[in-house]
Motif scaffolding. Structure first.
Motif, short mmCIF file in Angstrom:
data_model
loop_
_atom_site.label_atom_id
_atom_site.label_comp_id
_atom_site.label_asym_id
_atom_site.label_seq_id
_atom_site.Cartn_x
_atom_site.Cartn_y
_atom_site.Cartn_z
N ARG A 49 0.88 -1.20 0.00
CA ARG A 49 0.17 0.04 0.04
C ARG A 49 0.85 1.36 -0.04
NH1 ARG A 49 -1.75 3.65 3.20
NH2 ARG A 49 -0.46 2.86 5.19
N GLN A 50 1.87 1.29 0.72
CA GLN A 50 3.03 2.45 0.77
C GLN A 50 3.54 2.50 -0.45
OE1 GLN A 50 5.26 2.16 4.32
NE2 GLN A 50 3.39 1.75 5.48
N PHE A 51 4.17 1.62 -0.91
CA PHE A 51 4.62 1.57 -2.02
C PHE A 51 3.95 2.12 -3.31
CE2 PHE A 51 7.78 -1.80 -0.57
CZ PHE A 51 8.67 -0.86 -0.62
N VAL A 52 2.67 1.82 -3.33
CA VAL A 52 1.69 2.31 -4.47
C VAL A 52 1.42 3.72 -4.19
CG1 VAL A 52 -0.85 2.35 -5.11
CG2 VAL A 52 0.41 0.11 -4.83
N GLU A 53 1.18 4.10 -2.99
CA GLU A 53 0.89 5.61 -2.59
C GLU A 53 1.98 6.58 -2.67
OE1 GLU A 53 -1.35 5.06 1.36
OE2 GLU A 53 -3.17 4.41 0.04
N GLN A 54 3.13 6.13 -2.22
CA GLN A 54 4.43 6.82 -2.03
C GLN A 54 5.25 6.85 -3.28
OE1 GLN A 54 5.85 6.08 1.69
NE2 GLN A 54 4.06 6.10 2.63
N GLU A 55 5.34 5.54 -3.98
CA GLU A 55 6.22 5.36 -4.70
C GLU A 55 5.89 4.85 -6.41
OE1 GLU A 55 9.61 6.02 -4.28
OE2 GLU A 55 9.32 6.20 -2.08
N GLY A 56 4.55 5.09 -6.68
CA GLY A 56 4.09 4.76 -7.83
C GLY A 56 4.09 3.29 -8.35
N TYR A 57 4.28 2.28 -7.40
CA TYR A 57 4.23 0.84 -7.92
C TYR A 57 2.84 0.75 -8.15
CZ TYR A 57 9.20 -0.19 -6.55
OH TYR A 57 10.47 -0.02 -6.63
N ARG A 58 2.73 -0.28 -9.26
CA ARG A 58 1.40 -0.59 -9.77
C ARG A 58 1.10 -2.07 -9.66
NH1 ARG A 58 0.31 3.67 -8.28
NH2 ARG A 58 -0.31 5.47 -9.33
N THR A 59 2.24 -2.90 -9.43
CA THR A 59 1.59 -4.28 -9.53
C THR A 59 2.31 -5.00 -8.31
OG1 THR A 59 1.80 -4.47 -11.64
CG2 THR A 59 2.03 -6.32 -10.77
#
Length: 400
Positions: A49-59
């Motif tokens: 969740r943090q990687f999606v919200e903070q770093e733009g990870y999508r998968t």
């Protein structure tokens, strides 16, 4: 030494993990030393969740059947089916029953609701359709690939008909017989039919590649990507079944290598789509050779992480996870002369550690590898620290 270790300790969050790395890797691999512990899976969920919200990870890509994973991806991206169906049919190894996996799927669907395609998160299984007891029939992958090509190219370009594939495949029970794992003579992997199927699978994949410009235009990139997954899985399964018929002493090493090669090919395809968090056993994601003691004796092979790292270089990062106790599994307080024992003496319940810095701090220490009380838990090998980008340590894993 204790001061040096404490200086390398950070709170477990995405910022701490990213702070260990020179940049945002295309594949950020988070390992675990055992499967099925909800506490570790919840930690994975929060980091994703943090990687999606903070770093733009999508998968997020996990160690689960790549074909079954399509069910989850369809649900989280477009709402196809229900949450119950997604977790029941979308995970292998019975991992759909784990509460944290259900919560991951639920969060991904909620996150995607109302978002444009470019901002949606995706799910991928990157394991082959395999279990330790055997492998699936190549029917699903082969027939899906053939069906995609039949709808998209002229019939005379196809190397065979669907009826030919069905005849050569025969009954699925021939492929899935669990007795094959210990009795290679029962395998159909080197039969004349299997040999013919390997040639046809190669021809179908070659046709898919040759018709790429037309097929992407006609069907869209997502459907073409899915067809490529069918192709990789068909050829990988046929190769694996060929290995199951092997009677040489190298049989199990070749099977383990074949599985991790399938994993690596799937991970490279995920990487081509954009930044992804990968979650699997440490042994599949590490940069070193993996080892396992089986009934035939010890085997070793190059892990998926080693294969992918060789291709992606700095675009691949590996963060291992080490544990203190899992008392409900008989894993008690670690001995002080192990990496886990050194970390267990720290006051933190969980932390992120700069692995190369930890290795340097422990340079003069002769640490042994922790003894595992059960087959499902693999302690950290201290010799692997220097080749890890980071280390997550969880002091005590409670019963779920």
């Amino acid at each position: 030494m204790a001061t040096d270790i404490k200086d390398a300790v950070r709170t477990v969050d995405a910022a701490a993990v990213m702070g260990l790395l020179p940049g945002r890797p295309r594949l950020l691999a988070l390992g675990e030393p055992t499967h099925g512990e909800d506490a570790l899976l919840r930690l994975r969920n929060e980091l994703f969740r943090q990687f999606v919200e903070q770093e733009g990870y999508r998968t997020i890509a996990i160690e689960s059947d790549c074909l079954m994973g399509l069910v989850v991806d369809d649900y989280v991206t477009s709402g196809t089916g229900t949450l119950d169906e997604a977790v029941e049919r979308g995970f292998s190894h019975a991992w759909g029953s784990l509460a944290a996996n259900r919560e991951l799927v639920r969060w991904m669907r909620a996150h995607n609701e109302g978002r444009p395609a470019s901002e949606r998160v995706r799910f991928a299984g990157f394991d082959g359709p395999l279990e330790i007891s055997g492998a699936a029939s190549p029917r699903q992958a082969l027939t899906a690939l053939h069906g995609y090509l039949s709808a998209g190219v002229e019939a005379d370009l196809l190397p065979c008909t669907a009826e030919t594939l069905d005849h050569l495949l025969g009954a699925d029970e021939r492929w899935t017989d669990p007795a094959v794992m210990t009795d290679p003579a029962r395998s159909v992997g080197r039969s004349a039919e299997a040999g013919r199927l390997r040639l046809l699978a190669d021809e179908l994949v070659a046709l898919l590649d040759a018709q790429t410009p037309h097929l992407i235009t006609a069907t869209g990139r997502d459907d073409w990507d899915r067809a490529r997954l069918y192709g990789r899985t068909a050829t990988g399964l046929l190769r694996y079944h060929y290995g199951m018929a092997d009677t040489s002493p190298a049989r199990m090493a070749r099977l383990c290598a074949s599985r991790d090669m399938m994993m690596a090919h799937n991970l490279l395809a995920v990487a081509a789509r954009g930044p992804a968090l990968v979650h699997a056993h440490n042994s599949h994601l590490q940069r070193e050779k993996s080892t396992m003691r089986m009934w035939q004796g010890p085997v070793e092979w190059w892990s998926a992480g080693a294969l992918v790292s060789a291709r992606l270089g700095a675009e691949y990062a590996f963060v291992a996870t080490a544990l203190g106790t899992i008392r409900h599994q008989g894993v008690d307080t670690p001995a002080p002369n192990t990496v886990e024992g050194v970390l267990y003496a720290l006051p933190e319940d969980s932390c992120v550690i700069d692995a190369p810095r930890l290795a340097a701090a422990l340079g003069g220490e002769r640490l042994g590898r922790r003894v595992s009380p059960w087959f499902g838990y693999a302690p950290l090998d201290p010799a692997h620290l220097e080749n890890s980008d980071g280390l997550v340590f969880v002091k005590d894993v409670p019963r779920s």
